[in-house]
Design an enzyme around this catalytic site. Structure first.
Site, PDB file in Angstrom:
ATOM      1  CB  SER A   1      -0.901  -0.103   1.192  1.00 49.15           C
ATOM      2  OG  SER A   1      -2.001   1.075   0.991  1.00 49.15           O
TER       3      SER A   1
ATOM      4  CG  ASP B   1      -6.083   0.060  -1.347  1.00 48.31           C
ATOM      5  OD1 ASP B   1      -5.432   0.969  -1.295  1.00 48.31           O
ATOM      6  OD2 ASP B   1      -5.800  -0.695  -0.511  1.00 48.31           O
TER       7      ASP B   1
END
Length: 575
Positions: free
Chosen positions: A149, A305
């Site tokens: 991430s 995301d």
């Protein structure tokens, strides 16, 4: 230095022929030159947290490498054979822009294939939400994405998805972890069966973009789309593979991409952190917005995301919205569209998390829709969809800049969310309003909720001990007062007990256990303490609120809430 016996045992194991010569040499190098690093690399096994497993790349059982990921994959392969006996097994694997992601993804594919499992492997980096979509599209039992991430460049990670498209949750995650923990490294099958590895790309890409447009488009007129000026940055990540195409095919023609950040790069050279929660990450995008007189800025994290959004306030200045604000705006827009289409009948719900704004509850109630609240992480919102098939899922979000539109993707999804926030902006502008004005109006209608996050970084073994001690202290010596306000309720998600401090009454909370404490004060403030599941941090989430009778009084109300937040920070000594 004296090495603890458990660390020494782990080090000695990594010096056996089970591990290749390069790995053994790297371990010996640490022993002679970096004893502290040796300790950090071996003092525990890398663990699954809120968003899967993340860690620094290197040798050792507390690091991301071919052996720790190989062990995960071997254990997962054994588990798949156990729970899907006599079935043809299929998995799909994606990876992001980080260093070694492509080679680690191939290691994972090799191990699955060596265990007789058919593997769909993306031929190049792809957004995490596309992995969730592909899993269901291809009818797989499991999916893996290699990503860390927004963590720093030295990190990588491993996220596991199940056949519904969502990340694994209890009790299944515990069962998988148990299999992995009981596996020895010499049981890993690294010798691939190449005939079982199938590379995928264009077909899935087209289907994913088509699905994103279907879920996040709401009859915005072409003229309104043409009149919206958008700045987009992928922050060197995977979203460049999907978001420009999605916006273009959805009819948005004025998209200005930050060129210096468009090339995927695991070093993230133009930012201190590729995290859209950090204002600094969007500096170049904001400059381009002023240059192009754009209405909205969207930036996404490396695995696409989560999204950060900036819009113009009533003075024409670009301001950054926080995750709670974007969540409120997008949820309100979805509810309005569903109501307009006559699709709300009391059998719908929106999703949120215990650390997100309580305003989600107010908003849902105003539309006669249920708001289900779960633990931090979108795997819990995905689980809600699976657990309540009789209810339609409209959308949901969390404060850390994630949002999910519908259930085609069962995880936070910056592709559909980017299109959705552009729909919000285009329709608002066409109506003579703005995203900013829409937000202020929501505060007038539902109450002005303002949130603030204090995040304290505590690295390494000592940092972990310090975080654990902070939570122990908060439990053993619960706060009775915060910033002059009495604490009236304490929710302890580790014990599943909610304690009313006014009556002494205890009640049991029906939610999975987690190391989280939430304090509620008599003036309606909410303070949550939670160690991060993906970073060496302890986080304090503060939510305060006040009535707002008109947009004209917004500045005064905001000053009042800002002062309240600062008093809480000072009172709890969160420095």
């Amino acid at each position: 230095m004296n090495i603890a016996p458990n660390i020494l045992n782990a080090v000695n194991e990594w010096l056996t022929p089970t591990f290749d010569n390069d790995t053994q040499a790297a371990v010996k190098e640490l022993m002679t030159t970096s004893p502290k690093e040796l300790e950090e690399s071996f003092y525990k096994n890398l663990e699954f947290g809120t968003g899967g497993m993340r860690g620094v790349m290197g040798v050792g059982n507390n690091r991301i490498n071919k052996y720790t990921l190989g062990k995960n994959t071997q254990g997962l392969s054994d588990y798949l054979h156990e729970v899907f006996p006599n079935q043809p097994l299929k998995v799909v694997i994606a990876y992001d822009c980080r260093h070694n992601s492509n080679t680690l993804a191939k290691v994972v594919a090799d191990v699955f294939s060596a265990n007789g499992i058919h593997v769909y492997l993306f031929s190049d980096l792809r957004p995490t939400p596309e992995l969730s979509f592909a899993l269901k599209y291809l009818g797989c039992q499991c999916g893996i994405v290699l990503t860390a991430s927004h963590n720093p460049p030295e990190y990588n990670g491993y996220k596991v998805y199940w056949e519904d498209g969502g990340q694994i949750v209890p009790p299944q995650d515990g069962a998988i972890i148990n299999v992995i923990e009981n596996l020895s490294y010499d049981k890993i099958k690294f010798n691939s069966n190449e005939s079982l590895i199938e590379y995928i790309d264009t077909e899935i890409d087209k289907a994913f973009v088509k699905s994103s447009i279907k879920n996040a488009s709401f009859n915005t007129p072409a003229e309104a789309k043409d009149n919206l000026q958008i700045v987009f940055t992928s922050l060197h990540g995977t979203s460049i593979k999907s978001i420009p195409d999605t916006l273009s095919q959805a009819g948005y023609t004025n998209v200005h991409i930050v060129p210096e950040q468009a090339e995927p790069n695991g070093d993230f050279p133009t930012v201190k952190s590729p995290n859209p929660e950090e204002p600094e990450a969007l500096t170049m995008a904001l400059a381009l917005a002023d240059k192009t007189n754009s209405d909205i800025v969207v930036g996404t994290d490396p695995d696409c995301d989560r999204l950060g959004v900036a819009v113009r306030n009533n003075d024409g200045k670009m301001i950054l919205l926080n995750g709670n604000q974007t969540m409120i705006l997008m949820t309100s827009f979805l509810l309005k569209q569903w109501k307009k289409a006559g699709k709300i009948n009391g059998k719908q719900f929106v999703g949120s998390t215990i650390v997100s704004t309580p305003m989600m509850m107010e908003l849902a109630t105003s539309y006669g829709v249920e708001c289900k609240v779960g633990l931090t992480g979108f795997k819990w919102i995905a689980k809600m969809i699976k657990d309540f098939p009789e209810l339609e899922f409209i959308g949901g979000g969390e404060e850390s800049f994630g949002f999910m539109v519908g259930d085609a993707v069962r995880d936070k999804d910056a592709v559909a969310a980017t299109l959705l926030i552009c729909e919000v902006a285009a329709q608002a502008k066409a109506a003579g309003s703005s995203v900013y004005n829409e937000l202020l109006q929501l505060y007038v209608e539902n109450g002005f909720y303002k949130e603030h996050l204090v995040s304290l970084t505590k690295k390494g073994m000592e940092g972990l001990q310090e975080i654990n001690q902070m939570m122990i202290d908060l439990r053993q010596n619960p706060l009775k007062e915060i910033s002059g306000q009495r604490v009236i309720m304490v929710e302890d998600y580790q014990s599943s007990i909610a304690l009313n401090l006014l009556t002494g009454e205890e009640s049991t909370m029906d939610i999975p256990k987690s190391n989280v404490l939430i304090y509620y004060t008599e003036d309606g403030s909410k303070i949550c303490a939670r160690p991060s599941g993906t970073e060496p941090k302890i986080k304090f989430y503060i939510s305060v609120n006040a009535e707002l009778d008109s947009v004209a009084n917004f500045d005064a109300a905001e000053s009042f809430l800002d002062e309240k937040i600062q008093n809480i920070i000072a009172g709890m000594q969160l420095k």
